[in-house]
Scaffold this motif. Sequence first.
Motif, short mmCIF file in Angstrom:
data_model
loop_
_atom_site.label_atom_id
_atom_site.label_comp_id
_atom_site.label_asym_id
_atom_site.label_seq_id
_atom_site.Cartn_x
_atom_site.Cartn_y
_atom_site.Cartn_z
N VAL A 118 18.62 12.35 69.61
CA VAL A 118 17.66 13.21 70.28
C VAL A 118 17.78 12.96 71.77
N ALA A 119 17.91 14.02 72.56
CA ALA A 119 18.00 13.89 74.01
C ALA A 119 17.08 14.92 74.64
N SER A 120 16.46 14.53 75.76
CA SER A 120 15.51 15.44 76.37
C SER A 120 15.49 15.28 77.89
N ALA A 121 15.45 16.40 78.57
CA ALA A 121 15.05 16.46 79.96
C ALA A 121 13.55 16.78 79.97
N PRO A 122 12.89 16.71 81.11
CA PRO A 122 11.47 17.09 81.12
C PRO A 122 11.22 18.54 80.72
N ASN A 123 12.25 19.40 80.78
CA ASN A 123 12.05 20.82 80.50
C ASN A 123 12.95 21.38 79.40
N ALA A 124 13.63 20.55 78.65
CA ALA A 124 14.43 21.00 77.50
C ALA A 124 14.74 19.81 76.61
N THR A 125 14.71 20.05 75.30
CA THR A 125 14.93 18.97 74.32
C THR A 125 15.85 19.47 73.22
N THR A 126 16.78 18.62 72.79
CA THR A 126 17.64 18.94 71.65
C THR A 126 17.69 17.74 70.71
N ALA A 127 17.52 18.00 69.44
CA ALA A 127 17.64 16.98 68.40
C ALA A 127 18.73 17.39 67.43
N GLY A 128 19.58 16.43 67.03
CA GLY A 128 20.67 16.72 66.11
C GLY A 128 20.79 15.67 65.03
N PHE A 129 21.34 16.06 63.90
CA PHE A 129 21.50 15.15 62.75
C PHE A 129 22.74 15.54 61.95
N ILE A 130 23.15 14.61 61.08
CA ILE A 130 24.15 14.91 60.06
C ILE A 130 23.78 14.14 58.81
N GLY A 131 23.92 14.76 57.64
CA GLY A 131 23.60 14.12 56.37
C GLY A 131 24.00 15.04 55.23
N ASP A 132 23.90 14.52 54.03
CA ASP A 132 24.24 15.29 52.83
C ASP A 132 22.95 15.71 52.13
N PRO A 133 22.58 16.98 52.20
CA PRO A 133 21.32 17.40 51.59
C PRO A 133 21.35 17.44 50.07
N ASP A 134 22.54 17.42 49.49
CA ASP A 134 22.63 17.49 48.03
C ASP A 134 22.57 16.12 47.36
N TYR A 135 22.95 15.09 48.11
CA TYR A 135 22.94 13.73 47.54
C TYR A 135 22.67 12.76 48.68
N ARG A 136 21.44 12.31 48.77
CA ARG A 136 21.01 11.50 49.92
C ARG A 136 21.69 10.13 49.98
N LYS A 137 22.33 9.70 48.89
CA LYS A 137 22.98 8.40 48.88
C LYS A 137 24.39 8.46 49.47
N SER A 138 24.87 9.64 49.78
CA SER A 138 26.20 9.75 50.39
C SER A 138 26.19 9.07 51.76
N GLU A 139 27.23 8.32 52.05
CA GLU A 139 27.32 7.61 53.32
C GLU A 139 28.16 8.42 54.30
N GLY B 188 23.20 19.86 62.14
CA GLY B 188 22.45 20.89 62.85
C GLY B 188 21.75 20.36 64.07
N THR B 189 21.33 21.28 64.93
CA THR B 189 20.56 20.93 66.12
C THR B 189 19.42 21.92 66.30
N VAL B 190 18.37 21.46 66.93
CA VAL B 190 17.24 22.30 67.33
C VAL B 190 16.98 22.07 68.80
N THR B 191 16.84 23.13 69.56
CA THR B 191 16.56 23.04 70.99
C THR B 191 15.27 23.78 71.29
N LEU B 192 14.38 23.13 72.03
CA LEU B 192 13.12 23.76 72.39
C LEU B 192 12.74 23.45 73.82
N ASP B 193 11.79 24.21 74.31
CA ASP B 193 11.20 23.98 75.63
C ASP B 193 9.94 23.16 75.43
N PRO B 194 9.93 21.88 75.81
CA PRO B 194 8.76 21.05 75.53
C PRO B 194 7.52 21.43 76.33
#
Length: 846
Positions: free
Chosen positions: A681-702, A363-369
């Motif tokens: 995570v990447a950001s310009a002075p006027n926009a920011t986006t953070a992204g990740f990938i992972g397994d929410p059901d089993y945190r030990k998954s690689e 997922g990603t989240v984008t906001l106006d900082p």
Amino acid sequence: MNRDRSVASNASALLICGLLAGLVVAAAAFPALAVAGLTAKTSADGFKNLPAVLQEPPTPETSWVYTKDGKLITSFFDESRKQIPLDEIAPVMIDAIIAAEDNRFYEHNGVDLFGVIRAAAANQSSDGVEQGASTLTMQYVRQALVYNAKTNIEVLEATEDTPERKIREMRYAVSVEKELSKDEILERYLNLVYLGNQSYGIYAAANAYFNTTPDELTLPQAALLAALPKAPGTIDPTLENDEAQTNAVARRNYVLDQMVRTGAITAAEATEAKDTELGLDVQAAPNKCVSVPADKLDWGFFCDYFTQWWAGNEALGGTPEDRMAMLNRGGYTIVTSLESDLQAKAQNHVTSRVDKDSTWAMGTVTLDPTTGHIRAMALNRDYKLDQKDNGPSTNPRFRANDVKGSYPNTTLPLLSGAPLGSEAGAGFQVGSTFKMFTMVAALEEGIPLNLTLRNKSPYPSKEYYAGSTPSPASCGRMKDGLYVWCPGNDSPSYQDVTANMWNAFGRSINTYFVQLIEMVGAEKVVAMAERLGIEWRNYVDRDYSEPGCQEHPDLPEDEWPCLEPDRWGSLTLGVADSTALDMAEAYGTVASGGIHCNPLPVVSITTSTGEAVDAAQPDCERVLSKAVADAAADAMRCPVGQQSHYGKCNTGTFSQANSIVGRPIAGKTGTTDHSQASWFVASAPNATTAGFIGDPDYRKSEVPGYMHNLPHEAASYTLRDALKGMDTVDFKKPDEAMANGKNLVQVPAMDCVSPEEAESRLQNAGLVPNRVEGERSKCAKGEVYGTSPSGSLPKGSTVDYLVSTGKERDDRVPATGTTPPWGPQTPPDGELPIADLPPNCQRWMC
């Protein structure tokens, strides 16, 4: 006795009794007035104590939630209702309700005396209740009292079938008619009345039954709606069985006949209307986040955060329960910050790389900082409660018990996080993206970007330990018996170099940032993370972040953990859990110049009367000096393939971001130990986006290696789209003092000198010496072979001088699986031979 005569006599007696009863009721209701006077306008003396709820009843209304560009996300209601003025209701609807409920509405003053007498006589003769005598005004009075009752007793008093309740309604009705015009009463009644199918008021009913608005209602539609107040629970035209349909048609046709009697329509118009089908177009009113549009299920995750924000906003009520009650009853119009076009693009960038049926959540989240406005929240999941067709859990224990996983349907707040203690909402370990907080804390302490440190992997920490038992991240023991924490670099050939802060951040050198947190102190890094917006979402992180013993709901008091923030050295490598929203918030604060804005999901909140609510305003404050923020952002240019203002970047861990975004940006990659999550995570002075990938059901998954860069790509393309149409804003050049320090002195060279000579040289240069037992080197055992840091430093800085443990030898690395000559734990003479550790001790992802 003649039976017929007896029956006639009894009927006459009953009729007389009914007439007398009607007069008695009327007289009891109005003791100060002559009964005949009820048909004329009266002064209603004695009825001046009208309840406030009848003067301006605070009826529950639906709150409507829209995207920034005006698309309906959902609504919130206890009762689906929207207040509208009478002139927005079709005249045929007004005619229909008067004909059905009170055809003498314009002739009486709140109480219809003839109706009272007629109903009393009918009820007496039937030995039961066959007819009512409630006018529209009396019905309005009853409903207003019920809606505003605060106790069960008040509800009972407003609805009980007793003469006292009827008399009270009559008194109030006369007072209401004295205070309000007929049109005002009609407007209030039509906005208040329950019409079945979760529809309160004419606006909700017009939409629920016919997918239209009240001003567009036709004659057959209006007649059907006017039929419903009498028995909305039993006359349900939405039921498809024959009995329900027959009852609905019969009641509608009755209303049409009544409209002919009142002269509202002609007999021909009634006949034509009776010949039409009911013509229903049933619409279920959306309620809460599970009712977002079916083709926009990803909007549910944004909606879920909106409800979290609303419940937690003290400006909207005294308690979370009060605030949600206001949302469900207040009739607000809420325009959110969600941009539907950007959301669609962000969602595509995610799901085109990892589909919704994958066990991996991305997922990603984008906001106006600059404001905190959340512009998009994308996730490869559907926001749905129905999870019966989900895939199996990846957790082996749950999978064995046929527990479903969280894909493709879930309501877990994987993007925004949940309150403390919710494992599924804690986010994921963020890895090296957390190095940014150590860097900012160091800059604030006056440590310049040009701080140059030797980086050898693994690095035995001088401050932090790895616990009381050996582990892959430990090497040797400290004096108190605890094992030394010895983190390494993931790629020694790339990262075991002497580097300044620019290149250490660009290359993501673990050992550099371990040394840096030793200089700054972990407690200051904790405080910096909190200042920039990080919330601790699991108990281990919470326990480390606060001094002293912390309460734990699953442990007895004598077992509460007593961890301390000044011992949390591993924080610099990102062992804490966080969310995409928190990371976007923090990075955006630095990139925008040091002003922190709380995440804000709304642009405006308007009450049902058109008043703006202040809670929709951005909540921003400066948390970093501009000098510190500019310096940190300059180093953050390196990982994304851009150049710092001082030309110090020579490599980056995701340099592709530069060509994808095509604007001035700053950012950082992050991969956790054992690849349990990957971040960008990447950001310009006027926009920011953070992204990740992972397994929410089993945190030990690689996370497989080929998937590590997927969130980097999705976040970069989303940021590119977020910046389209916006001004290009560049980062500011840091001042000289932040880049290179002030009051600088040169760290003297060490060429196999004695410790005493090393201390003398450092003190003469205005620096504070600190002895550190180093490693094998070109110098003999006990001689000083180098310093850390090196180069130029502000006067008064502490410098480690490194004491050799012996001359280097060619066969110093034992083969995998063998035991070094000094045994598995502690080498002779207290030495810490860093290069002689087994390979598994060198594994620490960057």
